[in-house]
Scaffold this motif. Structure first.
Motif, short mmCIF file in Angstrom:
data_model
loop_
_atom_site.label_atom_id
_atom_site.label_comp_id
_atom_site.label_asym_id
_atom_site.label_seq_id
_atom_site.Cartn_x
_atom_site.Cartn_y
_atom_site.Cartn_z
N THR A 91 0.85 -1.18 0.00
CA THR A 91 0.00 0.00 0.00
C THR A 91 0.89 1.23 0.00
O THR A 91 2.02 1.19 0.50
N SER A 92 0.38 2.30 -0.57
CA SER A 92 1.12 3.57 -0.55
C SER A 92 0.70 4.44 0.62
O SER A 92 1.05 5.63 0.67
N GLY A 93 -0.07 3.87 1.55
CA GLY A 93 -0.42 4.63 2.75
C GLY A 93 -1.83 4.47 3.25
O GLY A 93 -2.19 5.05 4.29
N ASP A 94 -2.68 3.67 2.58
CA ASP A 94 -4.06 3.52 3.02
C ASP A 94 -4.10 2.75 4.35
O ASP A 94 -3.63 1.62 4.44
N PRO A 95 -4.68 3.35 5.43
CA PRO A 95 -4.67 2.70 6.74
C PRO A 95 -5.42 1.36 6.76
O PRO A 95 -4.99 0.41 7.41
N ALA A 96 -6.58 1.29 6.05
CA ALA A 96 -7.35 0.04 6.04
C ALA A 96 -6.56 -1.08 5.36
O ALA A 96 -6.57 -2.23 5.81
N ALA A 97 -5.86 -0.74 4.28
CA ALA A 97 -5.06 -1.74 3.58
C ALA A 97 -3.90 -2.21 4.46
O ALA A 97 -3.57 -3.40 4.50
N ALA A 98 -3.28 -1.26 5.18
CA ALA A 98 -2.17 -1.61 6.07
C ALA A 98 -2.64 -2.54 7.20
O ALA A 98 -1.97 -3.52 7.55
N LYS A 99 -3.82 -2.25 7.75
CA LYS A 99 -4.39 -3.10 8.81
C LYS A 99 -4.69 -4.48 8.27
O LYS A 99 -4.46 -5.50 8.94
N HIS A 100 -5.23 -4.55 7.04
CA HIS A 100 -5.53 -5.83 6.40
C HIS A 100 -4.27 -6.67 6.26
O HIS A 100 -4.26 -7.87 6.55
N LEU A 101 -3.18 -6.05 5.81
CA LEU A 101 -1.93 -6.77 5.63
C LEU A 101 -1.39 -7.28 6.97
O LEU A 101 -0.89 -8.41 7.07
N ARG A 102 -1.48 -6.45 8.00
CA ARG A 102 -1.00 -6.86 9.32
C ARG A 102 -1.79 -8.06 9.86
O ARG A 102 -1.21 -9.03 10.37
N GLN A 103 -3.13 -8.02 9.73
CA GLN A 103 -3.94 -9.12 10.20
C GLN A 103 -3.69 -10.38 9.37
O GLN A 103 -3.69 -11.50 9.90
N SER A 104 -3.47 -10.22 8.07
CA SER A 104 -3.16 -11.36 7.21
C SER A 104 -1.88 -12.04 7.67
O SER A 104 -1.79 -13.28 7.70
N TYR A 105 -0.90 -11.24 8.02
CA TYR A 105 0.36 -11.79 8.52
C TYR A 105 0.14 -12.54 9.83
O TYR A 105 0.67 -13.65 10.03
N GLU A 106 -0.65 -11.97 10.73
CA GLU A 106 -0.91 -12.62 12.01
C GLU A 106 -1.60 -13.97 11.83
O GLU A 106 -1.33 -14.92 12.56
N ASN A 107 -2.49 -14.06 10.84
CA ASN A 107 -3.16 -15.34 10.59
C ASN A 107 -2.17 -16.39 10.09
O ASN A 107 -2.30 -17.58 10.40
N LEU A 108 -1.20 -15.97 9.30
CA LEU A 108 -0.17 -16.91 8.87
C LEU A 108 0.69 -17.35 10.06
O LEU A 108 1.09 -18.51 10.15
N VAL A 109 0.94 -16.43 10.99
CA VAL A 109 1.68 -16.77 12.20
C VAL A 109 0.93 -17.85 12.99
O VAL A 109 1.51 -18.85 13.44
N LYS A 110 -0.38 -17.66 13.14
CA LYS A 110 -1.20 -18.62 13.89
C LYS A 110 -1.19 -19.99 13.24
O LYS A 110 -1.33 -21.02 13.91
N ASN A 111 -1.08 -20.02 11.90
CA ASN A 111 -1.06 -21.29 11.19
C ASN A 111 0.35 -21.84 10.99
O ASN A 111 0.53 -22.85 10.32
N GLY A 112 1.34 -21.17 11.60
CA GLY A 112 2.71 -21.66 11.54
C GLY A 112 3.36 -21.55 10.18
O GLY A 112 4.22 -22.36 9.83
N HIS A 113 2.99 -20.52 9.41
CA HIS A 113 3.52 -20.37 8.06
C HIS A 113 4.11 -18.97 7.88
O HIS A 113 3.57 -18.13 7.16
N THR A 114 5.24 -18.71 8.53
CA THR A 114 5.88 -17.40 8.40
C THR A 114 7.21 -17.48 7.66
O THR A 114 7.81 -16.44 7.39
#
Length: 430
Positions: A91-114
Motif C-alpha cells: 500500500t502507498s499509505g491507506d490505513p485500512a489496507a495496512a491493517k488488512h496486511l498486518r492481520q493477514s500476517y498474524e493469521n499466517l503466524v497462527k497457522n505456523g507459516h511465516t
C-alpha cells in the motif's frame, strides 16, 4: 445420497468444474455440467491469462483454506500451470489496507507459516525482492508484505486441464472414467427454474427443454442473480478491468519468473506469458456494475454485460488512463506502448466477501455454490470438495459463514475507493 442419482451443475467456470471433479472422484457417476459456452466457460472470471495464488487473508477461514489450496497447486498435476514466483503486496499509505496486511500476517503466524514472509518498508527492500521494479519512479511510500510462498496460475489452462481430467482421468488403479457430461449451446443455457406445485422439478434451458435431475448445483458466478433474481439481495455482480502490453523476446527473458506485484492504490501485474509475450496489468478500483435488471421487489440490480456478447465494449476510458498511469509509474520503460486485449472481467460479491454455499431457501434440491467475491480462483483445486461436502450435508461444507444471510454491505479493504460506478456512466452499455 445414491452415487448413481443424477446431479446437474449449472456453470462450467472455476466453482463448477472443481465441483464436477470432486464429485466424480467421490464416485458420483451421473453428473452433467451445463453452460452457454464449452468448458472452461469464456464468461467465467477464471477464463483469463493468469490469476494470483496467495495465502494472506485477514479472515482466518480463508487463510487456512488458502494454505490448503497452495499445497494442492504444488501437486505435479499442475506443473507448467502454477508458478510459485512469490508476490509483493503493498500500500502507498491507506490505513485500512495496512491493517488488512498486518492481520493477514498474524493469521499466517497462527497457522505456523511465516517462513519466507516479511514486511518491506524501503525501496531497497522492494527492489531486492523484485528487481524488475528498479525503473519505478517513486516507491518511497510503499510498504507491504513479501511472501515467497505465492505466485500465479495460468487460469484458462488450469480450468481446461481440470475439465479434461474430469472427462478422461482414471481413479486410483481402477479403469473407471470420471463420468461428467458437459453440455453447451442452447441446451446448456439456463433460462430459469421449472416449478410445479411449489417444488423445483427441473432447469429450463434456451432450447425449450427442461433438464430434470435429483440434485442441482448453481455455480454460475456473476450470472447467478440474473438467473435467480431472488439472489440479488445476496449477490452484487461487478466487473473489473484488465489490459496487456506486448514485450520483446529480450524483455520476456528479463521478466521471466518475476514475482506478482500488487499495490493497493495503483493495481497489479504479472510475469509475462511466454506464448504471447503479453504482460497483464489490472488497475485498482472498486469495480463497475451494470444495473439494468429489476427484482420482484421492484429494486434494480446489476447483471453481467459479458465481453462474449459485447466484444466491442473494451474498457472505460478512465480505466485505460489508470492502466497507463500504472505503466508510467511502475514500468516507465514501457510507457506509450499500445494496450492489447483490454476487457472487463465479471465476478459477484457478497456483503462480507464470504462465499455463498448453501441450500436455496425455497428449493432444497438446489445447492448454491457462488459468491466468489473476487478471490475464488485460487481455490480451483479444492473448492469443489467443500461444495461436495455441502451437497452431502457434511460440517466442512455447511458453514454459517456461507449461509443465506441478511447482512450489511461492507467495503473491501483490498479495493481502493468507495464508489462503484455504472458502466453506462463511463461510456459502456448506454
Amino acid at each position: 445420497m445414491d452415487r448413481d442419482s443424477p446431479i446437474l451443475i449449472i456453470g462450467s467456470g472455476t466453482f463448477g468444474i472443481s465441483t464436477a471433479y470432486h464429485l466424480a472422484k467421490r464416485g458420483y457417476s451421473n453428473i452433467t455440467c451445463i453452460d452457454k459456452h464449452p468448458y472452461p466457460s469464456i464468461d467465467s472470471a477464471g477464463f483469463d491469462l493468469n490469476k494470483i495464488i496467495r495465502t494472506e487473508y485477514d479472515e482466518p477461514l480463508y487463510a487456512k483454506m488458502a494454505l490448503e489450496a497452495i499445497e494442492a497447486w504444488r501437486d505435479p498435476f499442475w506443473d507448467g500451470i502454477f508458478h510459485e514466483t512469490g508476490w509483493l503486496v503493498t500500500t502507498s499509505g491507506d490505513p485500512a489496507a495496512a491493517k488488512h496486511l498486518r492481520q493477514s500476517y498474524e493469521n499466517l503466524v497462527k497457522n505456523g507459516h511465516t517462513s519466507g514472509i516479511e514486511f518491506v518498508e524501503t525501496p531497497e527492500d522492494l527492489i531486492r525482492h523484485v528487481p524488475q521494479l528498479k525503473n519505478s519512479r517513486d516507491l518511497s511510500t510503499w510498504k507491504g508484505l513479501w511472501n515467497k510462498h505465492a505466485g500465479w496460475a495460468h487460469a484458462h489452462d488450469a480450468m481446461k486441464k481440470l475439465g479434461e481430467e474430469v472427462n478422461r482421468a482414471l481413479i486410483c488403479e481402477q479403469a473407471q472414467a470420471l463420468g461428467v457430461q458437459f453440455v453447451s449451446g442452447l441446451d446448456g443455457t439456463m433460462t430459469g427454474l421449472e416449478i410445479l406445485d411449489g417444488k423445483l422439478v427441473g432447469i429450463k434451458v434456451a432450447s425449450g427443454k427442461v433438464v430434470i435431475s435429483a440434485q442441482y448445483i448453481l455455480c454460475a458466478g456473476a450470472a447467478s442473480p440474473s438467473l435467480l433474481p431472488e439472489l440479488s439481495n445476496q449477490l452484487w455482480s461487478k466487473c473489473w478491468t484488465l489490459a496487456h502490453i506486448e514485450l520483446t523476446e529480450k524483455e520476456l527473458a528479463e521478466y521471466r519468473n518475476m514475482p506478482v506485484v500488487d499495490n493497493h492504490e495503483l493495481g497489479f501485474f504479472f510475469e509475462p506469458d511466454p506464448k504471447t509475450r503479453w504482460l497483464k496489468i489490472c488497475n485498482a478500483t472498486q469495480g463497475y456494475q451494470w444495473k439494468t435488471a429489476v427484482n420482484a421487489e421492484g429494486k434494480s440490480y446489476s447483471v453481467p454485460r459479458y465481453p462474449s456478447d459485447h466484444p466491442e465494449d473494451g474498457i472505460p476510458e478512465e480505466a485505460r488512463v489508470d492502466v497507463n498511469k500504472f505503466i508510467d509509474t511502475i514500468l516507465p520503460q514501457f510507457s506509450g506502448r499500445p494496450l492489447k486485449g483490454a476487457r472487463i472481467c465479471w465476478c459477484t460479491d457478497t456483503p462480507d466477501q464470504h462465499f455463498l454455499i448453501t441450500r436455496h431457501q425455497k428449493y432444497p434440491e438446489l445447492l448454491l455454490g457462488t459468491g466468489d467475491s473476487g478471490h475464488g480462483f485460487k481455490f480451483l483445486p479444492t473448492i469443489g470438495s467443500y461444495i461436495a461436502d455441502a451437497l452431502e450435508g457434511k460440517e466442512r461444507g455447511v458453514r454459517s459463514e456461507w449461509a443465506w444471510r441478511e447482512k450489511e454491505w461492507k467495503s473491501d479493504p483490498t479495493r481502493p475507493g468507495d464508489v462503484v460506478k455504472d458502466l453506462r456512466d463511463v461510456g459502456i452499455g448506454a
